[in-house]
Design an enzyme around this catalytic site. Sequence first.
Site, PDB file in Angstrom:
ATOM      1  N   ASP A  10      -5.066  19.504  28.588  1.00  0.00           N
ATOM      2  CA  ASP A  10      -6.064  20.205  29.398  1.00  0.00           C
ATOM      3  C   ASP A  10      -5.968  21.706  29.162  1.00  0.00           C
ATOM      4  O   ASP A  10      -5.521  22.463  30.030  1.00  0.00           O
ATOM      5  CB  ASP A  10      -5.872  19.853  30.880  1.00  0.00           C
ATOM      6  CG  ASP A  10      -6.169  18.382  31.154  1.00  0.00           C
ATOM      7  OD1 ASP A  10      -7.082  17.834  30.503  1.00  0.00           O
ATOM      8  OD2 ASP A  10      -5.491  17.775  32.007  1.00  0.00           O
ATOM      9  N   LYS A  34      -4.740  13.228  24.928  1.00  0.00           N
ATOM     10  CA  LYS A  34      -6.050  13.065  25.560  1.00  0.00           C
ATOM     11  C   LYS A  34      -6.804  14.389  25.474  1.00  0.00           C
ATOM     12  O   LYS A  34      -6.271  15.435  25.845  1.00  0.00           O
ATOM     13  CB  LYS A  34      -5.896  12.659  27.025  1.00  0.00           C
ATOM     14  CG  LYS A  34      -7.232  12.528  27.756  1.00  0.00           C
ATOM     15  CD  LYS A  34      -7.059  11.909  29.132  1.00  0.00           C
ATOM     16  CE  LYS A  34      -6.842  12.885  30.249  1.00  0.00           C
ATOM     17  NZ  LYS A  34      -8.007  13.691  30.616  1.00  0.00           N
ATOM     18  N   ASP A  61     -11.718  11.693  26.286  1.00  0.00           N
ATOM     19  CA  ASP A  61     -12.041  11.396  27.688  1.00  0.00           C
ATOM     20  C   ASP A  61     -13.315  12.135  28.091  1.00  0.00           C
ATOM     21  O   ASP A  61     -13.261  13.164  28.765  1.00  0.00           O
ATOM     22  CB  ASP A  61     -10.828  11.843  28.527  1.00  0.00           C
ATOM     23  CG  ASP A  61     -11.011  11.627  30.016  1.00  0.00           C
ATOM     24  OD1 ASP A  61     -11.870  10.834  30.417  1.00  0.00           O
ATOM     25  OD2 ASP A  61     -10.260  12.274  30.776  1.00  0.00           O
ATOM     26  N   LYS A  63     -16.142  10.394  29.423  1.00  0.00           N
ATOM     27  CA  LYS A  63     -16.766   9.670  30.555  1.00  0.00           C
ATOM     28  C   LYS A  63     -18.289   9.614  30.473  1.00  0.00           C
ATOM     29  O   LYS A  63     -18.992  10.111  31.360  1.00  0.00           O
ATOM     30  CB  LYS A  63     -16.353  10.307  31.883  1.00  0.00           C
ATOM     31  CG  LYS A  63     -14.853  10.359  32.128  1.00  0.00           C
ATOM     32  CD  LYS A  63     -14.558  10.873  33.540  1.00  0.00           C
ATOM     33  CE  LYS A  63     -13.089  10.902  33.867  1.00  0.00           C
ATOM     34  NZ  LYS A  63     -12.302  11.920  33.158  1.00  0.00           N
ATOM     35  N   LEU A  64     -18.805   8.978  29.432  1.00  0.00           N
ATOM     36  CA  LEU A  64     -20.260   8.931  29.260  1.00  0.00           C
ATOM     37  C   LEU A  64     -20.941   8.121  30.365  1.00  0.00           C
ATOM     38  O   LEU A  64     -20.408   7.119  30.846  1.00  0.00           O
ATOM     39  CB  LEU A  64     -20.611   8.329  27.885  1.00  0.00           C
ATOM     40  CG  LEU A  64     -20.572   9.332  26.714  1.00  0.00           C
ATOM     41  CD1 LEU A  64     -19.172   9.783  26.404  1.00  0.00           C
ATOM     42  CD2 LEU A  64     -21.221   8.725  25.480  1.00  0.00           C
ATOM     43  N   ASP A  66     -25.218   7.465  31.000  1.00  0.00           N
ATOM     44  CA  ASP A  66     -26.628   7.817  30.785  1.00  0.00           C
ATOM     45  C   ASP A  66     -27.375   6.518  30.529  1.00  0.00           C
ATOM     46  O   ASP A  66     -26.792   5.437  30.677  1.00  0.00           O
ATOM     47  CB  ASP A  66     -26.742   8.798  29.590  1.00  0.00           C
ATOM     48  CG  ASP A  66     -27.966   9.702  29.702  1.00  0.00           C
ATOM     49  OD1 ASP A  66     -29.044   9.216  30.092  1.00  0.00           O
ATOM     50  OD2 ASP A  66     -27.853  10.897  29.387  1.00  0.00           O
ATOM     51  N   ASN A  69     -29.658   3.436  25.776  1.00  0.00           N
ATOM     52  CA  ASN A  69     -29.983   3.883  24.423  1.00  0.00           C
ATOM     53  C   ASN A  69     -29.304   5.206  24.071  1.00  0.00           C
ATOM     54  O   ASN A  69     -28.804   5.389  22.955  1.00  0.00           O
ATOM     55  CB  ASN A  69     -31.514   4.008  24.295  1.00  0.00           C
ATOM     56  CG  ASN A  69     -31.939   4.325  22.881  1.00  0.00           C
ATOM     57  OD1 ASN A  69     -31.549   3.618  21.952  1.00  0.00           O
ATOM     58  ND2 ASN A  69     -32.698   5.386  22.709  1.00  0.00           N
ATOM     59  N   THR A 121     -10.780   8.843  41.240  1.00  0.00           N
ATOM     60  CA  THR A 121      -9.804   8.892  42.345  1.00  0.00           C
ATOM     61  C   THR A 121     -10.112  10.035  43.318  1.00  0.00           C
ATOM     62  O   THR A 121      -9.559  10.086  44.400  1.00  0.00           O
ATOM     63  CB  THR A 121      -8.364   9.014  41.815  1.00  0.00           C
ATOM     64  OG1 THR A 121      -8.342  10.015  40.807  1.00  0.00           O
ATOM     65  CG2 THR A 121      -7.865   7.715  41.238  1.00  0.00           C
ATOM     66  N   ARG A 183       4.230  11.480  37.815  1.00  0.00           N
ATOM     67  CA  ARG A 183       5.126  12.610  38.085  1.00  0.00           C
ATOM     68  C   ARG A 183       6.574  12.139  37.978  1.00  0.00           C
ATOM     69  O   ARG A 183       6.890  10.993  38.297  1.00  0.00           O
ATOM     70  CB  ARG A 183       4.905  13.147  39.512  1.00  0.00           C
ATOM     71  CG  ARG A 183       3.564  13.836  39.709  1.00  0.00           C
ATOM     72  CD  ARG A 183       3.454  15.120  38.888  1.00  0.00           C
ATOM     73  NE  ARG A 183       2.184  15.799  39.049  1.00  0.00           N
ATOM     74  CZ  ARG A 183       1.122  15.635  38.244  1.00  0.00           C
ATOM     75  NH1 ARG A 183       1.183  14.799  37.224  1.00  0.00           N
ATOM     76  NH2 ARG A 183       0.020  16.325  38.457  1.00  0.00           N
ATOM     77  N   GLY A 212      -0.179  15.021  32.263  1.00  0.00           N
ATOM     78  CA  GLY A 212      -0.614  16.378  31.956  1.00  0.00           C
ATOM     79  C   GLY A 212       0.452  17.396  32.275  1.00  0.00           C
ATOM     80  O   GLY A 212       1.401  17.596  31.510  1.00  0.00           O
ATOM     81  N   ARG A 213       0.322  18.011  33.450  1.00  0.00           N
ATOM     82  CA  ARG A 213       1.187  19.147  33.800  1.00  0.00           C
ATOM     83  C   ARG A 213       2.688  18.899  33.742  1.00  0.00           C
ATOM     84  O   ARG A 213       3.427  19.819  33.360  1.00  0.00           O
ATOM     85  CB  ARG A 213       0.759  19.700  35.163  1.00  0.00           C
ATOM     86  CG  ARG A 213      -0.567  20.460  35.058  1.00  0.00           C
ATOM     87  CD  ARG A 213      -1.253  20.606  36.376  1.00  0.00           C
ATOM     88  NE  ARG A 213      -1.745  19.319  36.849  1.00  0.00           N
ATOM     89  CZ  ARG A 213      -2.394  19.153  38.005  1.00  0.00           C
ATOM     90  NH1 ARG A 213      -2.605  20.189  38.796  1.00  0.00           N
ATOM     91  NH2 ARG A 213      -2.821  17.955  38.359  1.00  0.00           N
TER      92      ARG A 213
HETATM   93  O1  C5P Z   1      -1.709  17.298  35.089  1.00  0.00           O
HETATM   94  P1  C5P Z   1      -1.880  15.857  35.455  1.00  0.00           P
HETATM   95  O2  C5P Z   1      -0.718  14.982  35.033  1.00  0.00           O
HETATM   96  O3  C5P Z   1      -2.247  15.665  36.906  1.00  0.00           O
HETATM   97  O4  C5P Z   1      -3.125  15.402  34.569  1.00  0.00           O
HETATM   98  C1  C5P Z   1      -3.710  14.141  34.677  1.00  0.00           C
HETATM   99  C2  C5P Z   1      -4.863  14.028  33.728  1.00  0.00           C
HETATM  100  O5  C5P Z   1      -5.537  12.790  33.991  1.00  0.00           O
HETATM  101  C3  C5P Z   1      -5.941  15.112  33.875  1.00  0.00           C
HETATM  102  O6  C5P Z   1      -6.531  15.301  32.581  1.00  0.00           O
HETATM  103  C4  C5P Z   1      -6.930  14.494  34.838  1.00  0.00           C
HETATM  104  O7  C5P Z   1      -8.229  14.991  34.676  1.00  0.00           O
HETATM  105  C5  C5P Z   1      -6.867  13.028  34.425  1.00  0.00           C
HETATM  106  N1  C5P Z   1      -7.268  12.086  35.458  1.00  0.00           N
HETATM  107  C6  C5P Z   1      -6.660  12.012  36.699  1.00  0.00           C
HETATM  108  N2  C5P Z   1      -7.070  11.095  37.625  1.00  0.00           N
HETATM  109  C7  C5P Z   1      -8.082  10.265  37.329  1.00  0.00           C
HETATM  110  C8  C5P Z   1      -8.702  10.310  36.089  1.00  0.00           C
HETATM  111  C9  C5P Z   1      -8.270  11.249  35.170  1.00  0.00           C
HETATM  112  O8  C5P Z   1      -5.728  12.748  36.968  1.00  0.00           O
HETATM  113  N3  C5P Z   1      -8.442   9.352  38.219  1.00  0.00           N
END
Ligand code: C5P
Length: 234
Positions: A10, A34, A61, A63-64, A66, A69, A121, A183, A212-213
Amino acid sequence: MGKDVIIACDFASAEATFSFLDKFAELPRKPFVKIGMELYYAEGPAIVREIKRRGHKIFLDLKLHDIPNTVKKAMTVLSRLDVDIVNLHAAGTTAMMKAALEGLTREDGTRPLLIAVTQLTSTDQEALERDILIEKPIDEVVMHYALTAKNAGLDGVVCSPLEAEKVHSVCGAEFLTVTPGIRFADGAVGDQKRVMTPAAANKIGSDYIVVGRPVTQAEDPVKAYLRCVAEFVD
Ligand code: C5P
């Protein structure tokens, strides 16, 4: 593909992304990453090609959502980027998901994995009822969307690790669960509400965790990544 840890890159620019990914240059196997909307809209398909060229697997990621077609044609374009996983919103309906699969399938019959977002979420029961007039319990809605995605031929869903076990029991063990909200037991939670450790996510049967973080903001990102892999996969 087996179980794996996916790092959520990110970042807002190619420069920030590569200065992060360069830290992993010495690893024998490059991490699965990702790429989300922020980075893709900032840098376009070029960044996907470059990360692929460096040997990473990619979950794109975007997330389409629409008309069928339009999604079909967009998926055809994305399939040429040679990514490993792409996604869409199951709310787009069965017709849209089937069209996406058609568009994604290359002439030789291969295609990236296609997974669905059920309910984000960030959407809670109150918003579901007030804004989108869905009155059923959110858990039931998530499982219904997962089953609809499976019946349309998709490979799995993005879901909370707390839902992974139930998704498998409703949709089968082969249906992939890709779970963010991870985490370390001793780490900061940040804005995530319902979190799980990599080891717990492994135990409840997540196929891929998205982290992510805990990795991108770690003092030593490579060490944090390897800790995730050790807890989740080994
Ligand atoms: O930094 P962190 O571990 O919270 O990042 C989680 C990643 O997963 C981010 O890119 C966030 O947008 C994505 N994500 C999420 N919860 C979801 C769907 C996607 O945290 N329900």
